[in-house]
Design an enzyme around this catalytic site. Structure first.
Site, short mmCIF file in Angstrom:
data_model
loop_
_atom_site.label_atom_id
_atom_site.label_comp_id
_atom_site.label_asym_id
_atom_site.label_seq_id
_atom_site.Cartn_x
_atom_site.Cartn_y
_atom_site.Cartn_z
CE1 TYR A 1 -4.28 -1.57 0.40
CE2 TYR A 1 -2.85 -3.30 1.25
CZ TYR A 1 -4.07 -2.90 0.74
OH TYR A 1 -5.06 -3.82 0.57
CE1 TYR B 1 0.08 -5.36 3.74
CE2 TYR B 1 -0.97 -7.26 4.76
CZ TYR B 1 -0.27 -6.09 4.87
OH TYR B 1 0.08 -5.63 6.11
NE ARG C 1 -6.45 -10.29 3.36
CZ ARG C 1 -7.54 -9.69 2.90
NH1 ARG C 1 -7.55 -8.38 2.74
NH2 ARG C 1 -8.63 -10.37 2.59
CG HIS D 1 -7.57 -7.33 -1.13
ND1 HIS D 1 -6.41 -7.99 -0.76
CD2 HIS D 1 -7.61 -6.21 -0.37
CE1 HIS D 1 -5.79 -7.30 0.17
NE2 HIS D 1 -6.49 -6.20 0.43
CG HIS E 1 -9.50 -2.56 0.80
ND1 HIS E 1 -9.89 -3.20 1.95
CD2 HIS E 1 -8.22 -2.92 0.57
CE1 HIS E 1 -8.87 -3.91 2.40
NE2 HIS E 1 -7.84 -3.77 1.58
#
Ligand code: DHB
Ligand code: FE
Length: 246
Positions: free
Chosen positions: A138, A171, A192, A195, A197
């Protein structure tokens, strides 16, 4: 006693009972209890409590409980996670996020915003979205990233929107913290699935916080925080070199 205190009495009593049962069932020794307390102290000192609740899928179970009713008739909710920023820039159409030369596979993401029970398009909705870059970081984890990279707020009209971005990478929970160390010790991976969000809101509708995953993802069946669920998986189709998810 207030209703809130009664609730507290009830859940603390139940928790203590379950903890006693746990100690007895697993023959937990004094030494093991001390090590568990040292671990939790370290988690607290490092501000890793949210990460631990995620790794034990407690946040996902609590999210499912909280939104159980709405989840029956609409796209299921999913946890917000630790990387939301409330003040991401408002985008103008045509919508795109990421640096002009953002690394990764270009992705066209088409979303539909429908009323849960009726399936009718929601005329106007605010879509606040954020994602990791192609290697799974991120912006706030990457000192080289521009502020608010791969984040933005857009307006969906007549129940649809189209966003140009890149396919996010998987991630990985940082390995250097207490939670990452525990996962390693018990032989669990820390990834993870890829994805994006979303926080979606519209006047007259309940807001929705969720994540969208991609079909065929390597980690989708073993999300390290147990958040990925079937109702949130979108296809990822290759159309002349551009990946399209809708
Ligand atoms: C975590 C990371 C995420 O990207 C996310 O969406 C949810 C949780 C975490 O590190 O716990
Ligand atoms: Fe995330």
């Amino acid at each position: 006693m207030s209703a809130r205190n009664q609730r507290l009495v009830k859940v603390v009593d139940a928790l203590v009972k379950d903890l006693h049962e746990f100690v007895l069932d697993h023959r937990v020794t004094e030494e093991e209890l001390r090590r568990a307390m040292d671990f939790l102290t370290e988690v607290g000192k490092n501000d890793e409590m949210p990460g631990l609740a995620d790794a034990f899928a407690m946040t996902t179970v609590a999210d499912n409980v909280t939104h159980e009713e709405a989840n029956r008739s609409a796209t299921p909710s999913n946890i917000e996670g630790p990387f939301y920023l409330a003040d991401a820039p408002s985008l103008s159409p045509p919508y795109r996020v990421g640096r002009p030369d953002e690394a990764g596979d270009p992705l066209v993401f088409r979303g539909r915003i429908l009323d849960g029970p009726s399936g009718r398009p929601v005329p106007t909705a605010l879509v606040d979205l954020w994602q990791a870059d192609a290697v799974g970081n991120y912006d706030i984890q990457d000192p080289g990233a521009p502020a608010f990279n791969l984040r933005g707020r857009l307006t969906a009209r007549d129940g649809t929107f189209e966003l140009r971005t890149v396919v996010p990478g998987a991630y990985e929970i940082p390995k250097n913290g207490a939670v990452g160390r525990l996962l390693k010790q018990i032989g669990r991976h820390a990834f993870r699935p890829r994805h994006i969000h979303f926080k979606i809101s519209a006047d007259g509708w309940q807001p929705l916080t969720t994540q969208i995953y991609f079909a065929g993802d390597q980690w989708i069946e073993s999300d390290s925080i147990g958040a990925a669920k079937p109702g949130l998986v979108a296809p990822l189709n290759d159309r002349e070199g551009v990946l399209v998810s809708e």
